[in-house]
Write an enzyme that holds these catalytic residues in place. Structure first.
Site, PDB file in Angstrom:
ATOM      1  N   ARG A   4       0.807  -1.198   0.000  1.00 31.14           N
ATOM      2  CA  ARG A   4       0.000   0.000   0.000  1.00 31.14           C
ATOM      3  C   ARG A   4       0.851   1.264   0.000  1.00 31.14           C
ATOM      4  O   ARG A   4       0.332   2.371   0.035  1.00 31.14           O
ATOM      5  CB  ARG A   4      -0.935   0.014   1.216  1.00 31.14           C
ATOM      6  CG  ARG A   4      -0.269   0.222   2.533  1.00 31.14           C
ATOM      7  CD  ARG A   4      -1.249  -0.045   3.650  1.00 31.14           C
ATOM      8  NE  ARG A   4      -0.662   0.233   4.951  1.00 31.14           N
ATOM      9  CZ  ARG A   4      -0.686   1.414   5.528  1.00 31.14           C
ATOM     10  NH1 ARG A   4      -1.220   2.432   4.918  1.00 31.14           N
ATOM     11  NH2 ARG A   4      -0.149   1.578   6.721  1.00 31.14           N
ATOM     12  N   GLY A  57      -2.162  -1.488  13.782  1.00 27.82           N
ATOM     13  CA  GLY A  57      -1.649  -1.641  12.428  1.00 27.82           C
ATOM     14  C   GLY A  57      -2.109  -0.501  11.547  1.00 27.82           C
ATOM     15  O   GLY A  57      -2.400   0.604  12.026  1.00 27.82           O
ATOM     16  N   CYS A  58      -2.189  -0.753  10.256  1.00 31.06           N
ATOM     17  CA  CYS A  58      -2.608   0.277   9.298  1.00 31.06           C
ATOM     18  C   CYS A  58      -3.920   0.913   9.737  1.00 31.06           C
ATOM     19  O   CYS A  58      -4.917   0.220   9.957  1.00 31.06           O
ATOM     20  CB  CYS A  58      -2.776  -0.353   7.917  1.00 31.06           C
ATOM     21  SG  CYS A  58      -3.550   0.737   6.709  1.00 31.06           S
ATOM     22  N   PHE A  59      -3.930   2.233   9.851  1.00 30.51           N
ATOM     23  CA  PHE A  59      -5.130   2.883  10.378  1.00 30.51           C
ATOM     24  C   PHE A  59      -6.321   2.845   9.433  1.00 30.51           C
ATOM     25  O   PHE A  59      -7.453   3.079   9.841  1.00 30.51           O
ATOM     26  CB  PHE A  59      -4.858   4.310  10.844  1.00 30.51           C
ATOM     27  CG  PHE A  59      -4.068   5.229   9.934  1.00 30.51           C
ATOM     28  CD1 PHE A  59      -4.057   5.090   8.564  1.00 30.51           C
ATOM     29  CD2 PHE A  59      -3.324   6.272  10.490  1.00 30.51           C
ATOM     30  CE1 PHE A  59      -3.339   5.946   7.741  1.00 30.51           C
ATOM     31  CE2 PHE A  59      -2.605   7.150   9.688  1.00 30.51           C
ATOM     32  CZ  PHE A  59      -2.612   6.983   8.310  1.00 30.51           C
ATOM     33  N   TRP A  60      -6.108   2.524   8.168  1.00 32.04           N
ATOM     34  CA  TRP A  60      -7.250   2.416   7.252  1.00 32.04           C
ATOM     35  C   TRP A  60      -8.256   1.383   7.754  1.00 32.04           C
ATOM     36  O   TRP A  60      -9.457   1.640   7.817  1.00 32.04           O
ATOM     37  CB  TRP A  60      -6.785   2.008   5.865  1.00 32.04           C
ATOM     38  CG  TRP A  60      -5.930   3.009   5.151  1.00 32.04           C
ATOM     39  CD1 TRP A  60      -5.742   4.320   5.462  1.00 32.04           C
ATOM     40  CD2 TRP A  60      -5.146   2.761   3.984  1.00 32.04           C
ATOM     41  NE1 TRP A  60      -4.885   4.909   4.559  1.00 32.04           N
ATOM     42  CE2 TRP A  60      -4.505   3.976   3.649  1.00 32.04           C
ATOM     43  CE3 TRP A  60      -4.917   1.632   3.199  1.00 32.04           C
ATOM     44  CZ2 TRP A  60      -3.656   4.089   2.543  1.00 32.04           C
ATOM     45  CZ3 TRP A  60      -4.066   1.736   2.098  1.00 32.04           C
ATOM     46  CH2 TRP A  60      -3.457   2.961   1.774  1.00 32.04           C
TER      47      TRP A  60
END
Length: 229
Positions: A4, A57-60
């Site tokens: 990403r 982890g990834c804030f998305w």
């Protein structure tokens, strides 16, 4: 593989036809999904609004999942743990800024408790046995962490980690830190509500859509009718 992040791997994927791209990134079962028990220590909070800061982890995906939780009023992606000078997306990649990608959740404690937020975090969002990584993303910026904002939240967090650690729900020891709150820095607008706005993004399809699916499957009674902003 940090697909990403806009590096060579992502550019190579982008060159593929959309159908092939989506086929290669088809949704899978969310990693290490386990329906954890409710928190035994979770005192009622006599207020209609409270705030939680969590990292997973990834804030998305963290934002995307919690925006679907009943009782959540709003969710904002951002950075926690470092300074204002490094609270920018392009400065978090090497893991030296001190920041974790985190979310700030405003919620109604009469509808969803802090303990329930932690239960959802570790059931479907983040693996609490992984140190400085989640999914395909590696580095301290992707650590799972609990950031209590008051003594009650710290009490609940400490007790819940001990509770699920004793329960034998995971094959490895828990390594989630309880961090002292410093300051939450909102992320850039392009990262806000990313999952809802980009449902066909390859990273979302492969890594985050399964987490939302697991939330719906394991906690149907906790779902909002429409996502929180």
């Amino acid at each position: 593989m940090m697909a990403r992040r806009g590096g060579p791997a992502l550019r190579a994927l982008a060159a593929l036809a959309p159908a092939v791209l989506l086929a290669q990134c088809a949704p899978a079962q969310a990693e290490n999904v386990v329906k954890l028990p409710a928190a035994l220590t979770d005192p009622a909070v006599p207020a209609k609004r409270a705030t939680a800061v969590l990292a997973g982890g990834c804030f998305w995906g963290v934002e995307g999942v919690f925006s679907h939780v009943k009782g959540v009023i709003s969710v904002e992606s951002g950075y926690h743990g470092g300074s204002a000078a490094t609270a920018r997306y392009e400065l978090t990649h090497d893991g030296t800024s001190g920041h974790a990608e985190a979310v700030r959740i405003v919620y109604d404690p009469t509808q969803v408790s802090y303990g329930t937020l932690l239960r959802i975090l570790f059931s479907v969002v983040a693996d609490p046995t992984l140190k400085d990584r989640q999914g395909p993303d590696v580095g301290s910026q992707y650590r799972a962490a609990i950031v209590p904002l008051d003594a009650t939240q710290r009490q609940v967090a400490t007790a819940y980690l001990a509770q699920i650690g004793r329960g034998g729900y995971f094959a490895r020891p828990l390594v989630v830190p309880i961090e002292r709150y410093k300051r939450f820095y909102p992320a850039e607008p392009t990262h806000q509500d990313f999952m809802r706005r980009n449902p066909r993004n390859p990273y979302i399809v492969r890594w985050d859509a399964p987490k939302l699916a697991a939330l719906k499957r394991l906690f149907p009674d906790r779902l909002r009718a429409t996502p929180a902003p």
